[in-house]
Write a protein that holds these residues in place. Structure first.
Motif, PDB file in Angstrom:
ATOM      1  N   TYR A  43      31.908 -29.193 -33.435  1.00 55.19           N
ATOM      2  CA  TYR A  43      30.934 -29.792 -32.547  1.00 55.19           C
ATOM      3  C   TYR A  43      29.526 -29.462 -33.021  1.00 55.19           C
TER       4      TYR A  43
ATOM      5  N   TRP B 163      25.660 -31.599 -26.322  1.00 56.90           N
ATOM      6  CA  TRP B 163      26.786 -31.481 -27.244  1.00 56.90           C
ATOM      7  C   TRP B 163      27.267 -32.854 -27.700  1.00 56.90           C
ATOM      8  N   GLY B 164      27.667 -32.923 -28.969  1.00 56.78           N
ATOM      9  CA  GLY B 164      28.315 -34.118 -29.479  1.00 56.78           C
ATOM     10  C   GLY B 164      29.790 -34.107 -29.127  1.00 56.78           C
ATOM     11  N   GLN B 165      30.499 -35.140 -29.558  1.00 58.33           N
ATOM     12  CA  GLN B 165      31.885 -35.325 -29.143  1.00 58.33           C
ATOM     13  C   GLN B 165      32.900 -34.572 -29.986  1.00 58.33           C
TER      14      GLN B 165
ATOM     15  N   GLN C 136      21.600 -37.772 -27.330  1.00 66.37           N
ATOM     16  CA  GLN C 136      22.929 -38.040 -27.876  1.00 66.37           C
ATOM     17  C   GLN C 136      23.054 -37.465 -29.258  1.00 66.37           C
TER      18      GLN C 136
ATOM     19  N   GLN D 106      25.864 -37.398 -32.498  1.00 70.09           N
ATOM     20  CA  GLN D 106      27.050 -38.057 -33.033  1.00 70.09           C
ATOM     21  C   GLN D 106      27.556 -37.277 -34.233  1.00 70.09           C
TER      22      GLN D 106
END
Length: 122
Positions: free
Chosen positions: A94, A112-114, A2, A4
């Motif tokens: 990103y 990939w982050g959000q 993850q 962030q």
């Protein structure tokens, strides 16, 4: 894995922002981290990248001298310091992790982050 991303916002031309990409200790020590951006109606483009050792960096020409990518090993976080921002820097930014360690190619990034929105007004 993850990632962030945070730190985006609305600023004026010439201002600065610092984006953060937080991840786990394992990811931080395994992957290179890159920043990409995507403006409305356009494809996602490479901005900057840093290998897992924090030694090698690469930047797209349009941000050289204005943006700096760095890492904080104590926080498992990669930063993108953006100075002298221009309206053309407006995009969703990103962060992504790559086993290739350092690459400009989005397809080389596995996670990939959000995304975080950066808006630069003139």
């Amino acid at each position: 894995v993850q990632l962030q991303a945070s730190g985006g916002g609305l600023v004026q031309a010439g201002d600065s922002l610092r984006l953060s990409c937080a991840t786990s200790k394992r990811t931080f020590g395994t992957y290179g981290i890159g920043w990409f951006r995507q403006a409305p109606g356009k494809e996602r483009k490479f901005v900057a990248t840093l290998n897992k050792w924090g030694v090698n960096t690469d930047y797209t020409d349009s941000v050289k001298g204005r943006f700096t990518i760095s890492r904080d090993n104590t926080k498992n976080t990669v930063y993108l310091q953006m100075n002298s921002l221009k309206p053309e820097d407006t995009a969703v930014y990103y962060c992504a992790a790559s086993a290739a360690h350092i690459s400009r190619t989005p397809d080389d990034y596995d996670y990939w982050g959000q995304g975080t929105l950066v808006t630069v007004s003139s």
